[in-house]
Each structure stands twice: as structure tokens, then as C-alpha cells.
Design a protein around this motif. Structure first.
Motif, PDB file in Angstrom:
ATOM      1  N   ILE A  74       0.925  -0.604  -0.075  1.00  0.00           N
ATOM      2  CA  ILE A  74      -0.055  -0.327  -0.365  1.00  0.00           C
ATOM      3  C   ILE A  74       1.026   1.164   0.131  1.00  0.00           C
ATOM      4  O   ILE A  74       1.843   1.399   0.951  1.00  0.00           O
ATOM      5  CB  ILE A  74      -0.619   0.217   1.234  1.00  0.00           C
ATOM      6  N   ALA A  75       0.705   2.024  -0.411  1.00  0.00           N
ATOM      7  CA  ALA A  75       1.286   3.354  -0.817  1.00  0.00           C
ATOM      8  C   ALA A  75       0.943   4.789  -0.140  1.00  0.00           C
ATOM      9  O   ALA A  75      -0.825   4.360  -0.221  1.00  0.00           O
ATOM     10  CB  ALA A  75       0.842   3.895  -2.355  1.00  0.00           C
TER      11      ALA A  75
ATOM     12  N   GLU B 271      -8.342   3.755   4.831  1.00  0.00           N
ATOM     13  CA  GLU B 271      -7.743   3.101   3.968  1.00  0.00           C
ATOM     14  C   GLU B 271      -8.776   2.497   2.926  1.00  0.00           C
ATOM     15  O   GLU B 271      -9.604   1.327   2.519  1.00  0.00           O
ATOM     16  CB  GLU B 271      -6.546   1.661   4.457  1.00  0.00           C
ATOM     17  N   LEU B 272      -8.908   2.727   0.798  1.00  0.00           N
ATOM     18  CA  LEU B 272      -9.506   2.256   0.819  1.00  0.00           C
ATOM     19  C   LEU B 272      -9.343   1.611   0.269  1.00  0.00           C
ATOM     20  O   LEU B 272      -7.528   1.152  -0.175  1.00  0.00           O
ATOM     21  CB  LEU B 272      -9.733   3.365  -0.514  1.00  0.00           C
ATOM     22  N   GLY B 273     -10.082   0.333  -0.100  1.00  0.00           N
ATOM     23  CA  GLY B 273      -9.649  -1.252  -1.108  1.00  0.00           C
ATOM     24  C   GLY B 273      -8.353  -2.480   0.217  1.00  0.00           C
ATOM     25  O   GLY B 273      -7.933  -2.356  -0.483  1.00  0.00           O
ATOM     26  N   VAL B 274      -8.531  -1.994   1.356  1.00  0.00           N
ATOM     27  CA  VAL B 274      -7.798  -2.556   2.018  1.00  0.00           C
ATOM     28  C   VAL B 274      -8.932  -3.273   3.425  1.00  0.00           C
ATOM     29  O   VAL B 274     -10.327  -2.956   3.817  1.00  0.00           O
ATOM     30  CB  VAL B 274      -7.073  -2.104   2.901  1.00  0.00           C
TER      31      VAL B 274
ATOM     32  N   VAL C  55       4.898   1.455   1.253  1.00  0.00           N
ATOM     33  CA  VAL C  55       5.956   1.926   0.660  1.00  0.00           C
ATOM     34  C   VAL C  55       4.861   3.916   0.513  1.00  0.00           C
ATOM     35  O   VAL C  55       4.459   4.305   0.203  1.00  0.00           O
ATOM     36  CB  VAL C  55       5.870   1.674  -0.623  1.00  0.00           C
ATOM     37  N   SER C  56       6.270   4.415   0.379  1.00  0.00           N
ATOM     38  CA  SER C  56       6.194   6.242   0.216  1.00  0.00           C
ATOM     39  C   SER C  56       6.054   6.185  -1.271  1.00  0.00           C
ATOM     40  O   SER C  56       5.462   7.602  -1.643  1.00  0.00           O
ATOM     41  CB  SER C  56       7.809   7.061   0.789  1.00  0.00           C
ATOM     42  N   ASP C  57       6.010   5.629  -2.038  1.00  0.00           N
ATOM     43  CA  ASP C  57       6.110   5.553  -4.322  1.00  0.00           C
ATOM     44  C   ASP C  57       5.938   5.056  -4.525  1.00  0.00           C
ATOM     45  O   ASP C  57       5.901   3.228  -3.950  1.00  0.00           O
ATOM     46  CB  ASP C  57       6.723   6.632  -4.180  1.00  0.00           C
ATOM     47  N   LEU C  58       5.397   4.895  -6.082  1.00  0.00           N
ATOM     48  CA  LEU C  58       4.445   3.453  -6.834  1.00  0.00           C
ATOM     49  C   LEU C  58       5.131   3.185  -7.599  1.00  0.00           C
ATOM     50  O   LEU C  58       5.267   1.639  -7.374  1.00  0.00           O
ATOM     51  CB  LEU C  58       3.453   4.308  -7.702  1.00  0.00           C
ATOM     52  N   HIS C  59       6.455   3.466  -7.625  1.00  0.00           N
ATOM     53  CA  HIS C  59       8.097   2.859  -8.293  1.00  0.00           C
ATOM     54  C   HIS C  59       8.255   1.707  -7.280  1.00  0.00           C
ATOM     55  O   HIS C  59       8.702   0.190  -7.455  1.00  0.00           O
ATOM     56  CB  HIS C  59       9.266   3.748  -8.612  1.00  0.00           C
ATOM     57  N   MET C  60       8.341   2.043  -5.898  1.00  0.00           N
ATOM     58  CA  MET C  60       9.176   1.184  -5.257  1.00  0.00           C
ATOM     59  C   MET C  60       8.214  -0.153  -5.440  1.00  0.00           C
ATOM     60  O   MET C  60       7.962  -1.228  -4.454  1.00  0.00           O
ATOM     61  CB  MET C  60       8.905   1.842  -3.395  1.00  0.00           C
TER      62      MET C  60
END
Length: 294
Positions: free
Chosen positions: A196-197, A210-213, A222-227
Motif C-alpha cells: 500500500i502506498a 484505507e480504500l480497498g484494504v 511504501v512511500s511511492d508507486l515505483h517502489m
């Protein structure tokens, strides 16, 4: 009645106490109290109910406070306008870009900006979820490009323009999908880590959950989508990513959609560019805004 007194009123209402207001304004408590008393003297009535620990506005105080917000906003707009006239074009312009938005939407606009305003420094802020809205609301960014719902942008009082749509897809590596052994419900995914970002903003309003959790879900943050993508490709978890970010991985079968019978994990998003509805906007920010209209 002075603008300074209205600023003190706003600070006291927002913080709830004279002490906290004094700290936020970097003033002494007696100075804040004196400004409030002067304002009450000029209005001829008490603006606060002082019977409790926190100062509460009276009925008249609430009307004065709401009107003061409009006066302060007008004054801040005027100050900003004067600064623009004095400085000409902005020295720096900040743009907030949500990680789920396709950066290819921004690159031609930036190319035109670089040609026309070569001396203006551009700061691109990567944001997640509520971060872009918060950056524009606070004035930290001149405008933002992010997925949003029109009613949210309306409630914030933003100017906004739709750019394009995209799809958020729930994916996992083939190795993890094999370990899942043909899951049929969301509950079957609980023992596999969802990546989850984290929200880069304060996560207020619609984002304050938290949407979708699902409950009981194992999760990593994580702090970004690339990670996030890197962890998903490595088979360390499953999660939702924008289609443009994983097109190559899907084509190479490094990631696959998670398909559950009778459950739609993927959903469409709409990306907007938006800004504060201000009367004083510099030439660089104006150029950026107009460029998104073409």
C-alpha cells in the motif's frame, strides 16, 4: 478594525486557546488578548464564550469570524497581486503530480514552459492520494495533476479541468498468483501481503481511511508507486497500480491481473488539473493553466 485583529481572531478560533494562538502567531499571550478585547470593543459585543477551557464563538462571534475570513482572503489576494506586479514573472513555480497520473500528460506542457520562461525554476512534487489536493489548498503548489472526483474539487473551491482517464489494476507476480492457488474471494488474499502506498497528505475527508484494504489483511507500506511496483514484480506482495505504470510488465508477463469471480478489483479513475480559484495568478502559472486547455 484592523487586519491584524482579524488575523488574531482567526488564529484563536483555529487553535482554540489564546496560548496556542500566541504560539502560532509568535506573539505574547497578553498581546493576543489585547487584540481580541479591542476587536470586541469595536464590535460592541463579546465574540467568545469564555466559560470553558476552549474559547467558543458566540452567535455574533461566528458571524464576525466568517466575514473576517472573507476579508482576510481578499487582503491576501491583494497582497499577492501587488507582489506579482512588483516581481513580474514568478521566480519559482511548484506543480504537484500524483503518482497515479501519467507524467506523459505533463511533459509537453513543461517543454513549452521551458521555452517561454527559461529563467523560472520548476519544482515537481510527487504526491500520493490527498497530497496533491493539500499542496494546492495550502498554496505550496500553484496547480496539481491528480486523480479526483469533481465534487471534491468543487468543495475545495478549485478551478479544474479533466485531462484523461486511466485504470487502476490489482496485480501480482505470476509466482505469487501460483501461491494463491486460484483465489475466489478477497478473504483468500488476506494471508498474502498487500503493498500500500502511504498518503503524502493529511488524509482528511474521503481519504481518511484505507480504500480497498480489508480487515485482517497483511500489509506493507511504501512511500511511492515505483517502489510498490518493484516489490510486486519481485513477488513480495499484491496491490493496485495505474495501468500506464505497469503496461510493460503486463506485456512481458512479469505482472498479471488478479481475477476473482464476481469481484471487480480494478476501477477507472479520472485525472484532473486543478488550482486555487484566485484573482492574482502569475504569468507562469497562467501559462501552465492555459496550456492544459489545448
Amino acid at each position: 478594525m484592523k487586519l491584524d485583529q482579524l488575523k488574531v481572531l482567526r488564529a484563536v478560533v483555529e487553535t482554540g486557546t489564546v496560548k496556542s494562538a500566541a504560539e502560532s502567531l509568535n506573539r505574547t499571550q497578553p498581546a493576543v488578548s489585547q487584540a481580541l478585547k479591542a476587536l470586541e470593543f469595536q464590535t460592541g459585543t463579546e465574540l467568545f464564550d469564555r466559560s470553558g477551557y476552549r474559547l467558543e464563538l458566540t452567535a455574533v462571534g461566528r458571524r464576525v469570524y466568517l466575514q473576517s475570513l472573507r476579508v482576510l482572503a481578499e487582503a491576501e489576494d491583494l497582497t499577492q497581486l501587488i507582489r506579482h506586479f512588483e516581481k513580474g514573472q514568478e521566480e519559482t513555480v511548484t506543480i504537484a503530480i500524483d503518482a497515479a497520473a501519467d507524467p506523459n500528460l505533463m511533459t509537453p506542457v513543461l517543454a513549452g514552459l521551458q521555452t517561454r520562461f527559461p529563467d523560472t525554476r520548476v519544482i515537481l512534487r510527487a504526491e500520493v492520494l490527498s497530497g496533491a489536493i493539500e499542496a494546492v489548498r495550502s498554496g505550496a503548489a500553484a496547480l496539481a495533476m491528480a486523480p479526483a472526483i469533481p465534487v471534491m474539487l468543487e468543495e475545495e473551491g478549485f478551478d479544474y479541468r479533466p485531462l484523461n482517464g486511466s485504470v487502476m489494476r490489482n496485480v501480482a507476480a505470476p509466482s505469487l498468483l501460483d501461491a494463491m492457488n486460484a483465489p475466489r474471494t478477497l478473504a483468500d488474499l488476506r494471508r498474502f501481503h498487500q503493498v500500500i502506498a502511504r498518503d503524502s497528505g493529511q488524509a482528511s475527508g474521503l481519504f481518511d481511511r484505507e480504500l480497498g484494504v480489508q480487515k485482517g489483511q497483511r500489509r506493507w507500506y511504501v512511500s511511492d508507486l515505483h517502489m510498490k511496483k518493484q516489490l510486486l514484480v519481485a513477488g513480495l506482495g499484491w496491490g493496485r497500480l495505474p495501468e500506464h505504470l505497469i503496461a510493460e510488465e503486463l506485456a512481458q508477463d512479469r505482472l498479471r491481473d488478479i481475477v476473482l469471480p464476481h469481484t471487480h478489483l480494478s476501477f477507472e479513475i479520472e485525472v484532473f488539473v486543478f488550482r486555487q480559484r484566485r484573482s492574482a495568478i502569475g504569468p507562469v502559472a497562467t501559462h501552465l493553466w492555459d496550456a492544459f486547455a489545448h
